[in-house]
Each structure stands twice: as C-alpha cells, then as structure tokens.
Design an enzyme around this catalytic site. Structure first.
Site, mmCIF file in Angstrom:
data_model
loop_
_atom_site.group_PDB
_atom_site.id
_atom_site.type_symbol
_atom_site.label_atom_id
_atom_site.label_comp_id
_atom_site.label_asym_id
_atom_site.label_seq_id
_atom_site.Cartn_x
_atom_site.Cartn_y
_atom_site.Cartn_z
ATOM 1 N N ARG A 200 0.592 -1.308 -0.214
ATOM 2 C CA ARG A 200 0.221 -0.085 0.108
ATOM 3 C C ARG A 200 0.974 1.319 -0.068
ATOM 4 O O ARG A 200 1.831 1.350 0.764
ATOM 5 C CB ARG A 200 -0.788 0.146 1.256
ATOM 6 C CG ARG A 200 -2.055 -0.597 1.205
ATOM 7 C CD ARG A 200 -2.702 -0.308 2.702
ATOM 8 N NE ARG A 200 -3.872 -1.291 3.043
ATOM 9 C CZ ARG A 200 -3.938 -1.608 4.160
ATOM 10 N NH1 ARG A 200 -3.486 -0.850 5.023
ATOM 11 N NH2 ARG A 200 -4.910 -2.563 4.532
ATOM 12 N N ARG B 123 2.464 3.923 4.928
ATOM 13 C CA ARG B 123 2.068 4.283 6.663
ATOM 14 C C ARG B 123 2.934 3.465 7.267
ATOM 15 O O ARG B 123 3.504 2.469 6.877
ATOM 16 C CB ARG B 123 0.896 3.711 6.489
ATOM 17 C CG ARG B 123 -0.330 4.759 6.117
ATOM 18 C CD ARG B 123 -1.705 4.452 6.745
ATOM 19 N NE ARG B 123 -2.782 4.898 6.249
ATOM 20 C CZ ARG B 123 -3.598 4.293 5.237
ATOM 21 N NH1 ARG B 123 -3.489 2.926 5.142
ATOM 22 N NH2 ARG B 123 -4.649 4.962 4.587
ATOM 23 N N ARG C 233 0.420 -7.200 14.047
ATOM 24 C CA ARG C 233 -0.995 -6.967 13.951
ATOM 25 C C ARG C 233 -2.015 -8.199 13.738
ATOM 26 O O ARG C 233 -3.055 -8.177 14.052
ATOM 27 C CB ARG C 233 -1.358 -5.882 12.870
ATOM 28 C CG ARG C 233 -0.981 -4.357 13.369
ATOM 29 C CD ARG C 233 -1.053 -3.402 12.272
ATOM 30 N NE ARG C 233 -2.572 -3.308 11.529
ATOM 31 C CZ ARG C 233 -2.288 -2.776 10.470
ATOM 32 N NH1 ARG C 233 -1.400 -2.618 9.555
ATOM 33 N NH2 ARG C 233 -3.491 -2.527 9.806
#
Ligand SMILES: [Zn+2]
Length: 216
Positions: free
Chosen positions: A127, A160, A171
């Site tokens: 991303r 990010r 995560r």
C-alpha cells in the site's frame, strides 16, 4: 438481512462490506466510523472515546455497546444491517446477544473473510498513500501513472508507518488472538461462514452472495 463481517487487516473487508450493503440495501454500521464521527462532532460520547484512544486503549465495551444499541434504533435498520468492527471481543459478542434479544432480532450470518498470511502481507505492505489528499494506491494492484506520485494531486506517495512487514505481522497475531473466541462463539450458534477472501473484490462478493442465497 442482518450481517456481521469480520476479517484480518488487508483482507478486503471494507470493499466487501460496501458491496453487500448495496446488494441488500442495508446500512453499513462501522463502529470505527461512528467513533470518528462522534469525535469530530466533539459530542460528550466523542470526548469519552477520544480520551480512551489518547490513552492508547480500545474504546471500552460498555461505551461501544451503547453506541451500537443507539444506532440500531434508527429507521434505516428495518431491512437489516451490516456490522463492521463489532463485536471485537467475546464480551461484546455476548452483550450484543442481549441487545438483539431486546429488539427481538437475530443475526442471520457472521461472515469471516479469510486469506493466508503471505497474501495479506503483500496487500498491506504494498500500500502507498498520498500524504496530501489521502488517495491510496498499491505497488502491484493499483499503480499510480507515475511511480511514487499521486495521480490526483501530484504529491509524493508514502508507506504508512504501520504498513511495514514487522508491524503487520504483529497486528495479524493480535487480530487472531482477539478474534478466535468470537469465531468459536458464533460457530457454536451455527451462523458462522468462513469465506475465501482470495481473488478480485467482485469474485469475493459473488462468492459470499451465492453462499448466503444458497443457505437462505
Ligand atoms: Zn494526492
């Protein structure tokens, strides 16, 4: 149709949720979005939510339940709803049963969108986001016209901080730890569907709808 949609980060849950809400003409109820809205309005609830987030915590269960209970009073849920981001732990899942009982409702299906870790890692770590306008890209699936530059506003694209391999892996571990008890809870109620999240969003949506229509 009353649905709960769950899935690990990067699996495409948001796009699936948006397609399903269109297909069934039901509202997309995202606790994350509701929290952000309350914070923006600076409402009393918003201030409580902000304080908990600032302290590095998840929004507590009773406040989350209250927000959901309140939301389900709105007229637009008469055909059903799609819940996203809730319940996020076993306590919330149990409390939600009580809320539903008060309204005389049942959840039709809990959809768990699944994918293997390598695919999730590729999706998340690939991303890129425009710092200026927030448009998102992907280095393989959704490239900008010029490498590293936003098509919309010409600003540089960045990754990010939490989209790195190491943080994403962590995560995913936390996500699975938190989610397994909820999966077990709904499996015991026999309304749990595990769906393969690999493929294009159109393919995945069709797979889910076929399954839902087949069972109904
Ligand atoms: Zn931009």
């Amino acid at each position: 149709m009353r649905l709960i949609v769950m899935g690990p980060p990067g699996v495409g849950k948001g796009s699936l949720a948006s397609n399903l809400t269109k297909h069934y003409n039901i509202p997309h109820i995202s606790t994350g979005a509701m929290f952000r809205e309350e914070i923006q309005k600076a409402s009393p609830v918003g201030k409580l939510v902000q304080a908990q987030i600032n302290a590095g915590k998840f929004v507590n269960d009773s406040l989350t339940n209250d927000i959901v209970r309140e939301r389900l009073l709105a007229k637009d849920v008469k055909n059903g709803f799609l819940l996203d981001g809730y319940p996020r732990n076993l306590r919330q899942a149990e409390d939600f049963e009580h809320i539903l009982m008060q309204y005389g409702w049942k959840v039709d299906f809990v959809i768990y969108l699944d994918s293997n870790e390598n695919i999730l890692l590729k999706r998340i770590t690939g991303r890129r986001v425009c710092k200026k306008c927030g448009e998102t890209y992907h280095i393989e699936n959704h490239k900008p016209q010029v490498d590293g530059i936003c098509d919309k506003c010409g600003s540089p694209l960045v990754q990010r901080e939490d989209d790195t391999v190491e943080i994403t892996k962590r995560r995913l571990v936390i996500y699975h730890e938190q989610t397994q008890p909820i999966i077990d809870f709904y499996k015991a109620r026999k309304n749990f569907l595990c769906i393969d999240g690999n493929g294009t969003i159109e393919e995945v949506t069709e797979r889910v709808i076929n399954k839902l229509e087949g069972i109904k």
